[in-house]
Write an enzyme that holds these catalytic residues in place. Structure first.
Site, PDB file in Angstrom:
ATOM      1  N   ASP A 186       0.699  -1.082   0.008  1.00 19.16           N
ATOM      2  CA  ASP A 186       0.075   0.013   0.127  1.00 19.16           C
ATOM      3  C   ASP A 186       0.875   1.176   0.026  1.00 19.16           C
ATOM      4  OD1 ASP A 186       1.190  -0.234   2.539  1.00 19.16           O
ATOM      5  OD2 ASP A 186      -1.000   0.191   3.636  1.00 19.16           O
ATOM      6  N   GLU A 187       2.060   1.050  -0.688  1.00 20.45           N
ATOM      7  CA  GLU A 187       2.963   2.159  -0.619  1.00 20.45           C
ATOM      8  C   GLU A 187       3.062   2.777  -2.043  1.00 20.45           C
ATOM      9  OE1 GLU A 187       7.048   3.367   1.658  1.00 20.45           O
ATOM     10  OE2 GLU A 187       7.024   1.624   0.606  1.00 20.45           O
TER      11      GLU A 187
END
Length: 236
Positions: free
Chosen positions: A163-164
């Site tokens: 989720d980066e």
């Protein structure tokens, strides 16, 4: 074909008459003389089509083979381009993956840039409560927001993993981070059949100097984001 007949005729006449001279042949009777001297002109008309047919067929086969080869080269080139694209693209979000981002970023950040790093807050709870399919929908929604805010000409957006996400922007685009923080402070994403997923994101920004590497800039902004998160959670 015409040039072949003309060349054959000239060669036939010359060779035939040289043979007559070498053998000392003479033709007194008019019919025999007509045949002897006219035959060299007629032979190419007979021989040329016979020899030209295989030649034309060979040329046609070669042309067809070249066309097939060109098609195969085009197919393989397109396949190679597609493989190269896939190797640099995140399949879920269709933006650059880690490799694609760094390759593009190092090429465009020579004169400095603005690096915006973000990761979702407690994204694991979305997967745990709504399922990984819902998590994928949320990630795609986040990318739409990031691209909508961070896509000026000359920039690149990438998914570093999980989720980066990261965006590299031209110099002078620092205010973009503030707009992105505002948009991602609370993001509500409709998930078909599962209701609404609510998430937020932490956003960090650093201005790269000319000559600074993207890795160095990301290390700086990542450290700053981590320290802020610890402070917010009361862990500092």
């Amino acid at each position: 074909m015409v040039r072949l007949v003309v060349a054959g005729t000239i060669a036939s006449v010359v060779i035939t008459h040289l043979a007559y001279l070498a053998l000392g042949l003479t033709f007194d009777a008019l019919p025999v003389k007509l045949v002897a001297h006219g035959l060299p002109f007629l032979m190419p008309l007979v021989i040329a089509p016979i020899t030209a047919i295989p030649w034309v067929r060979l040329q046609n086969r070669l042309a067809a083979a070249n066309a097939r080869l060109a098609q195969e080269v085009d197919r393989r080139t397109a396949l190679q381009d597609e493989l190269e694209h896939q190797a640099r693209t995140d399949p879920l979000t269709a933006i650059a993956n880690r490799r694609g981002f760094f390759e593009a970023a190092e090429a465009i950040a020579v004169e400095g840039a603005v690096v915006v790093l973000l990761d979702l807050d407690d994204f694991k709870s979305v997967n745990d409560t709504l399922g990984h399919a819902a998590g994928d929908v949320v990630l795609q929604a986040v990318v739409r927001v990031v691209e909508g805010v961070c896509r000026p000409p000359g920039g690149v957006v990438g998914r570093l993993g999980g989720d980066e996400f990261v965006a590299l922007l031209p110099p002078g685009c620092g205010p973009v981070a503030a707009r992105l923080r505002q948009r991602l402070a609370r993001l509500e994403v409709p998930v078909p059949g599962r209701g609404t997923a609510i998430t937020s994101a932490s956003v960090g920004v650093v201005v790269m100097a000319a000559g600074q590497s993207v890795d160095e800039a990301l290390a700086v902004v990542d450290t700053g984001m981590y320290e802020r998160k610890r402070a917010v959670r009361g862990l500092a």
